[in-house]
Design a protein around this motif. Structure first.
Motif, short mmCIF file in Angstrom:
data_model
loop_
_atom_site.label_atom_id
_atom_site.label_comp_id
_atom_site.label_asym_id
_atom_site.label_seq_id
_atom_site.Cartn_x
_atom_site.Cartn_y
_atom_site.Cartn_z
N MET A 1 10.07 -5.57 5.81
CA MET A 1 8.87 -4.77 5.88
C MET A 1 8.94 -3.85 7.08
N ALA A 2 8.66 -2.58 6.88
CA ALA A 2 8.67 -1.63 7.99
C ALA A 2 7.50 -1.93 8.90
N ILE A 3 7.74 -1.86 10.20
CA ILE A 3 6.67 -2.06 11.16
C ILE A 3 5.97 -0.73 11.38
N ARG A 4 4.65 -0.75 11.24
CA ARG A 4 3.90 0.51 11.27
C ARG A 4 3.47 0.87 12.68
N GLN A 5 3.24 2.15 12.91
CA GLN A 5 2.79 2.62 14.20
C GLN A 5 1.32 2.27 14.40
N ARG A 6 0.96 2.02 15.65
CA ARG A 6 -0.41 1.65 16.00
C ARG A 6 -1.24 2.89 16.26
N ILE A 7 -2.54 2.81 16.06
CA ILE A 7 -3.46 3.90 16.33
C ILE A 7 -4.19 3.60 17.64
N VAL A 8 -4.24 4.56 18.55
CA VAL A 8 -4.98 4.37 19.79
C VAL A 8 -6.47 4.41 19.49
N VAL A 9 -7.21 3.44 19.99
CA VAL A 9 -8.63 3.33 19.69
C VAL A 9 -9.44 4.15 20.68
N GLU A 161 0.53 -2.00 -5.05
CA GLU A 161 1.46 -0.97 -5.50
C GLU A 161 2.86 -1.56 -5.41
N PRO A 162 3.47 -1.91 -6.55
CA PRO A 162 4.79 -2.55 -6.54
C PRO A 162 5.80 -1.78 -5.69
N GLY A 163 6.49 -2.52 -4.82
CA GLY A 163 7.52 -1.91 -3.99
C GLY A 163 7.02 -1.21 -2.75
N LYS A 164 5.70 -1.20 -2.53
CA LYS A 164 5.15 -0.51 -1.37
C LYS A 164 4.36 -1.49 -0.50
N ASP A 165 4.59 -1.41 0.80
CA ASP A 165 3.85 -2.25 1.75
C ASP A 165 2.67 -1.45 2.27
N SER A 166 1.47 -1.90 1.93
CA SER A 166 0.27 -1.18 2.32
C SER A 166 -0.35 -1.78 3.57
N PRO A 167 -0.76 -0.93 4.53
CA PRO A 167 -1.46 -1.45 5.71
C PRO A 167 -2.88 -1.89 5.40
N TYR A 168 -3.33 -1.66 4.17
CA TYR A 168 -4.68 -2.01 3.77
C TYR A 168 -4.71 -3.20 2.81
#
Length: 209
Positions: A1-9, A161-168
């Motif tokens: 799984m790709a590690i996603r970038q964080r959003i600054v709050v 979504e098959p094959g896709k890693d969703s952050p949601y």
């Protein structure tokens, strides 16, 4: 799984959630009879979060909601599987920004929000924000640290979504990996918010290994 970038709050958003939380707590306390408030204050020292790192499997660590009991052993109110850090060579390096797990130590809880909107590929939904921490090298500051899951801001899950890693959407055990935050599956963070609402919101996070 790709590690996603964080959003600054945005600081303003944190100030708002912290203010709302404080106002809610003040209202709830004021509604109690004075005798009940005094008894409750004498009976316990409040709640806190306790994260116990698993050295052999960081994605199978444990997060506890604890009640502090003066002159007695602290009480476990809830226990959850949790993860922090990625699975790469720096996953257990607390000084590896956006890779390693949280540094050991005690953190102040800054705010909690049940409907946080961190934007695309960010931290969303139920979140608990904790303060920044300087790691063991004395130079690197780990910032934008949360207890969170994967969901839409309103708390729902994205469609699969098959094959896709969703952050949601929580797809499975790989989602316990993070860029340093503590992650829970959606059902567990829902339960944590319910328990904390009942027992009193934790003011600190203690991280140990």
């Amino acid at each position: 799984m790709a590690i996603r970038q964080r959003i600054v709050v945005p600081a303003a958003a944190l100030a708002l959630t912290g203010g709302l939380a404080a106002a809610e707590a003040s209202t709830a306390t004021a509604a109690q009879p004075a005798s009940e408030r005094t008894t409750a204050a004498a009976a316990d020292g409040g709640t806190y979060l306790y994260f116990d790192k698993n050295q052999s499997n960081p994605g199978n660590s444990r997060l506890y909601l604890m009640r502090s009991i003066p002159d007695a052993k602290d009480q476990v109110l809830a226990k959850y599987r949790a993860g922090s850090g990625d699975e790469g060579p720096n996953g257990k390096d607390e000084c590896a920004s956006s890779q390693g797990w949280l540094p050991n130590g005690t953190y102040q809880v800054l705010a909690h929000d049940a409907h946080y909107n961190g934007g695309d590929l960010g931290v969303n939904g139920k979140v608990i924000h904790v303060e920044d921490k300087v790691c063991e090298n004395g130079r690197t500051t780990r910032a934008e640290l949360f207890v969170h899951s994967e969901m839409w801001p309103e708390g729902s899950q994205a469609s699969p979504e098959p094959g896709k890693d969703s952050p949601y959407r929580w797809e499975g055990s790989d989602d316990y990996r993070s860029l340093g935050c503590i992650k829970l599956k959606p059902a567990d963070i829902d339960h944590l918010f319910t328990k904390a609402g009942q027992a009193g919101w934790p003011t600190k996070l203690k991280v140990v290994s």
